[in-house]
Design a protein around this motif. Structure first.
Motif, PDB file in Angstrom:
ATOM      1  N   VAL A  63       0.832  -1.205   0.000  1.00  0.00           N
ATOM      2  CA  VAL A  63       0.000   0.000   0.000  1.00  0.00           C
ATOM      3  C   VAL A  63       0.866   1.254   0.000  1.00  0.00           C
ATOM      4  O   VAL A  63       0.565   2.239  -0.689  1.00  0.00           O
ATOM      5  CB  VAL A  63      -0.951  -0.004   1.212  1.00  0.00           C
ATOM      6  N   LEU A  64       1.972   1.248   0.755  1.00  0.00           N
ATOM      7  CA  LEU A  64       2.875   2.401   0.764  1.00  0.00           C
ATOM      8  C   LEU A  64       3.469   2.628  -0.627  1.00  0.00           C
ATOM      9  O   LEU A  64       3.632   3.772  -1.068  1.00  0.00           O
ATOM     10  CB  LEU A  64       3.991   2.192   1.783  1.00  0.00           C
ATOM     11  N   GLY A  65       3.797   1.539  -1.327  1.00  0.00           N
ATOM     12  CA  GLY A  65       4.310   1.673  -2.686  1.00  0.00           C
ATOM     13  C   GLY A  65       3.310   2.332  -3.599  1.00  0.00           C
ATOM     14  O   GLY A  65       3.662   3.183  -4.429  1.00  0.00           O
ATOM     15  N   GLY A  66       2.033   1.958  -3.462  1.00  0.00           N
ATOM     16  CA  GLY A  66       0.994   2.600  -4.264  1.00  0.00           C
ATOM     17  C   GLY A  66       0.866   4.080  -3.963  1.00  0.00           C
ATOM     18  O   GLY A  66       0.656   4.895  -4.868  1.00  0.00           O
ATOM     19  N   GLU A 203      -1.066  16.019   3.636  1.00  0.00           N
ATOM     20  CA  GLU A 203      -1.314  14.616   3.935  1.00  0.00           C
ATOM     21  C   GLU A 203       0.007  13.853   3.972  1.00  0.00           C
ATOM     22  O   GLU A 203       0.822  13.953   3.064  1.00  0.00           O
ATOM     23  CB  GLU A 203      -2.241  13.982   2.893  1.00  0.00           C
ATOM     24  N   SER A 204       0.196  13.074   5.042  1.00  0.00           N
ATOM     25  CA  SER A 204       1.389  12.248   5.142  1.00  0.00           C
ATOM     26  C   SER A 204       1.264  11.042   4.210  1.00  0.00           C
ATOM     27  O   SER A 204       0.162  10.697   3.765  1.00  0.00           O
ATOM     28  CB  SER A 204       1.575  11.767   6.580  1.00  0.00           C
ATOM     29  N   LEU A 205       2.401  10.401   3.965  1.00  0.00           N
ATOM     30  CA  LEU A 205       2.406   9.214   3.104  1.00  0.00           C
ATOM     31  C   LEU A 205       1.538   8.117   3.707  1.00  0.00           C
ATOM     32  O   LEU A 205       0.759   7.459   3.006  1.00  0.00           O
ATOM     33  CB  LEU A 205       3.842   8.719   2.914  1.00  0.00           C
ATOM     34  N   LEU A 206       1.642   7.929   5.021  1.00  0.00           N
ATOM     35  CA  LEU A 206       0.867   6.876   5.673  1.00  0.00           C
ATOM     36  C   LEU A 206      -0.636   7.166   5.580  1.00  0.00           C
ATOM     37  O   LEU A 206      -1.441   6.270   5.342  1.00  0.00           O
ATOM     38  CB  LEU A 206       1.291   6.751   7.136  1.00  0.00           C
ATOM     39  N   ARG A 207      -1.004   8.417   5.733  1.00  0.00           N
ATOM     40  CA  ARG A 207      -2.423   8.769   5.643  1.00  0.00           C
ATOM     41  C   ARG A 207      -2.943   8.574   4.226  1.00  0.00           C
ATOM     42  O   ARG A 207      -4.069   8.103   4.026  1.00  0.00           O
ATOM     43  CB  ARG A 207      -2.615  10.219   6.079  1.00  0.00           C
ATOM     44  N   GLN A 208      -2.124   8.903   3.235  1.00  0.00           N
ATOM     45  CA  GLN A 208      -2.530   8.674   1.846  1.00  0.00           C
ATOM     46  C   GLN A 208      -2.669   7.183   1.555  1.00  0.00           C
ATOM     47  O   GLN A 208      -3.577   6.764   0.836  1.00  0.00           O
ATOM     48  CB  GLN A 208      -1.518   9.310   0.898  1.00  0.00           C
ATOM     49  N   ALA A 209      -1.764   6.379   2.129  1.00  0.00           N
ATOM     50  CA  ALA A 209      -1.856   4.935   1.929  1.00  0.00           C
ATOM     51  C   ALA A 209      -3.144   4.393   2.538  1.00  0.00           C
ATOM     52  O   ALA A 209      -3.841   3.571   1.922  1.00  0.00           O
ATOM     53  CB  ALA A 209      -0.642   4.248   2.551  1.00  0.00           C
ATOM     54  N   ALA A 213      -6.396   2.372   0.665  1.00  0.00           N
ATOM     55  CA  ALA A 213      -6.951   1.093   1.099  1.00  0.00           C
ATOM     56  C   ALA A 213      -8.420   1.242   1.480  1.00  0.00           C
ATOM     57  O   ALA A 213      -9.259   0.402   1.145  1.00  0.00           O
ATOM     58  CB  ALA A 213      -6.149   0.556   2.280  1.00  0.00           C
ATOM     59  N   SER A 214      -8.740   2.342   2.167  1.00  0.00           N
ATOM     60  CA  SER A 214     -10.127   2.584   2.573  1.00  0.00           C
ATOM     61  C   SER A 214     -11.034   2.741   1.360  1.00  0.00           C
ATOM     62  O   SER A 214     -12.189   2.296   1.375  1.00  0.00           O
ATOM     63  CB  SER A 214     -10.189   3.844   3.446  1.00  0.00           C
ATOM     64  N   TYR A 215     -10.526   3.348   0.305  1.00  0.00           N
ATOM     65  CA  TYR A 215     -11.311   3.545  -0.908  1.00  0.00           C
ATOM     66  C   TYR A 215     -11.751   2.200  -1.490  1.00  0.00           C
ATOM     67  O   TYR A 215     -12.869   2.061  -2.001  1.00  0.00           O
ATOM     68  CB  TYR A 215     -10.495   4.322  -1.929  1.00  0.00           C
ATOM     69  N   LEU A 221     -18.126  -2.451  -5.413  1.00  0.00           N
ATOM     70  CA  LEU A 221     -17.648  -2.950  -6.702  1.00  0.00           C
ATOM     71  C   LEU A 221     -16.141  -3.198  -6.657  1.00  0.00           C
ATOM     72  O   LEU A 221     -15.669  -4.274  -7.063  1.00  0.00           O
ATOM     73  CB  LEU A 221     -17.994  -1.956  -7.809  1.00  0.00           C
ATOM     74  N   LEU A 222     -15.377  -2.228  -6.152  1.00  0.00           N
ATOM     75  CA  LEU A 222     -13.928  -2.406  -6.066  1.00  0.00           C
ATOM     76  C   LEU A 222     -13.572  -3.528  -5.099  1.00  0.00           C
ATOM     77  O   LEU A 222     -12.623  -4.286  -5.337  1.00  0.00           O
ATOM     78  CB  LEU A 222     -13.259  -1.102  -5.626  1.00  0.00           C
ATOM     79  N   LEU A 223     -14.330  -3.656  -4.013  1.00  0.00           N
ATOM     80  CA  LEU A 223     -14.069  -4.742  -3.075  1.00  0.00           C
ATOM     81  C   LEU A 223     -14.334  -6.087  -3.732  1.00  0.00           C
ATOM     82  O   LEU A 223     -13.567  -7.047  -3.549  1.00  0.00           O
ATOM     83  CB  LEU A 223     -14.943  -4.573  -1.833  1.00  0.00           C
ATOM     84  N   GLY A 224     -15.412  -6.166  -4.519  1.00  0.00           N
ATOM     85  CA  GLY A 224     -15.684  -7.408  -5.240  1.00  0.00           C
ATOM     86  C   GLY A 224     -14.579  -7.749  -6.227  1.00  0.00           C
ATOM     87  O   GLY A 224     -14.170  -8.908  -6.354  1.00  0.00           O
ATOM     88  N   LEU A 225     -14.069  -6.724  -6.927  1.00  0.00           N
ATOM     89  CA  LEU A 225     -12.967  -6.946  -7.866  1.00  0.00           C
ATOM     90  C   LEU A 225     -11.697  -7.382  -7.139  1.00  0.00           C
ATOM     91  O   LEU A 225     -10.889  -8.140  -7.691  1.00  0.00           O
ATOM     92  CB  LEU A 225     -12.692  -5.666  -8.662  1.00  0.00           C
TER      93      LEU A 225
END
Length: 428
Positions: A63-66, A203-209, A213-215, A221-225
């Protein structure tokens, strides 16, 4: 009037070529690294360390890489990453030529190749929709070609080439893979620039990560994918763990026969990738994803009950076709509906879930085979895939897909749910 289907942009051809070259190199190293490790030790745990090291970056930094990719220029991230991987392999080749190669060094090479793959794959996933204007039909066609050539290069051509090059010398396959990364870096650097993601102030990197993930988890739909490959990896790794034993004990095939079974699965994957767009047009993306999941579950059930190698090969080919179509339709839809500023984080979160699920599948397959029978993991995997199909069918329905595509379309654009059927007519 003469009708024609929209063409993929010229830049896609360079990206396609770059990823084909890189996939060929990946296939070479996929065969060469375990064989190189085998020349250094016969300790199964040491061999497992080399194999596992390549997956650790996704588990540790997925997630941090993303989040980092969503801050960086995607094209630059790709070519710098591949240039670094080429330099890494050139160093390993020098160590092999000087007889300085050892298991810790191979494990480190495997780890950093995996880390480079995390950044390259995430950046490429985020770059493609920008290159194609987020057009769902173009994304399906592009991903179909990328997936097909990736399977052919890394699954068919790369491994035998890697084994043959290793017979020439221990450094040779490493040099070949280093050259493939260097060529890929040069091709990617020549790609057209796309808008750089706009960083969110404060926004910090950790908060963006966490936001990325929360999104995923808040969108059904994204969770199903994301659940499809995660649950699928549990099932498929349970099968893969015991497949060689199943083929030997239950089907009576030797090493060559086992290789042919894997070839049948890869052939099915090529077919599935090729027909994915057709399935999406005829059935709708949501229904097509449900059908491919059902096909995968039934195919594994057929594999478990296969009375001979021919039936097993057919079942694996059908399963591979379902997997190939899924791996085109799912990512294409995600690329079409996720905002550009979140694409890296959403892609890496989904991939991390799939990577984290894989070890559970391997453990499940080994435990079931040891406790019960070698067929048991296959029946369990089939049941898991069919249950996942029932759970995700409503999460990835045509209605949800079309609503998400409409919501993602810029104001004034035609309905993207109809874009897969759109024909453009030139002036005459």
């Amino acid at each position: 009037m003469t009708s024609y289907v929209r063409k993929l942009p010229t830049g896609f051809g360079r990206l396609w070529t770059a990823q084909t070259v890189s996939s060929l190199g990946d296939g070479v190293s996929h065969a060469a690294l375990p064989l190189l490790a085998l020349t250094l030790t016969r300790d199964p745990m040491a061999l497992a360390v080399v194999a596992a090291a390549g997956t650790l970056p996704w588990l540790l930094f997925g997630v941090l890489g993303g989040a980092l990719v969503d801050r960086w220029d995607r094209r630059r991230t790709m070519w710098v990453t591949d240039a670094a991987r080429g330099a890494l392999l050139a160093t390993a080749a020098a160590a092999a030529a000087l007889d300085m190669l050892n298991i810790p060094l191979l494990a480190a090479v495997s780890f950093f190749l995996g880390l480079g793959g995390l950044f390259f794959d995430t950046a490429a996933t985020a770059y493609l929709p920008d290159l194609l204007g987020r057009d769902p039909a173009l994304l399906e066609r592009a991903n179909s070609r990328l997936r097909g050539t990736q399977t052919a290069a890394s699954g068919f051509a790369g491994p035998p080439v890697g084994s043959a090059l290793l017979a020439v010398g221990r450094a040779v396959p490493l040099v070949a893979d280093a050259v493939s990364f260097a060529l890929c870096a040069l091709l990617v650097r020549s790609l057209p620039a796309t808008p750089r993601p706009v960083p969110q102030a404060g926004e910090s990197l950790l908060r963006q990560a966490r936001a990325g993930a929360s999104y995923v988890f808040r969108d059904r739909l994204l969770l199903g994918l994301a659940l499809r490959p995660a649950v699928g990896n549990i099932a498929f790794l349970a099968v893969e763990t015991v497949l060689a034993l199943f083929a030997h004990d239950r089907l009576g095939v030797d090493g060559l026969g086992f290789g042919l079974l894997l070839t049948a699965e890869a052939t099915g994957g090529l077919l599935g990738a090729g027909i994915a767009s057709f399935l999406g047009r005829r059935l709708g993306t949501g229904t097509a994803l449900t059908c491919t999941a059902l096909v995968e579950g039934l195919a594994i059930l057929g594999l478990a009950a296969a009375p001979n190698p021919y039936a097993a090969g057919l079942a694996l080919a059908v399963c591979g076709a379902g997997m190939g179509a899924t791996m085109v339709l799912g990512p294409s839809l995600r690329q079409a509906i996720v905002p550009a500023r979140l694409m890296g984080r959403v892609a890496s979160t989904s991939r991390m879930l799939a990577m984290c699920a894989a070890p559970f599948g391997a453990f499940l397959g080994g435990w079931l085979a040891s406790s019960y029978d070698v067929r048991t993991p296959l029946y369990a995997a089939a049941g898991l895939l069919l249950a996942m199909t029932a759970v995700t069918a409503t999460m990835t329905s045509n209605r949800r897909v079309e609503a998400a595509l409409r919501a993602a379309a810029p104001a004034g654009d035609p309905d993207p749910a109809e874009s897969r059927d759109r024909i453009e007519e030139p002036a005459v």
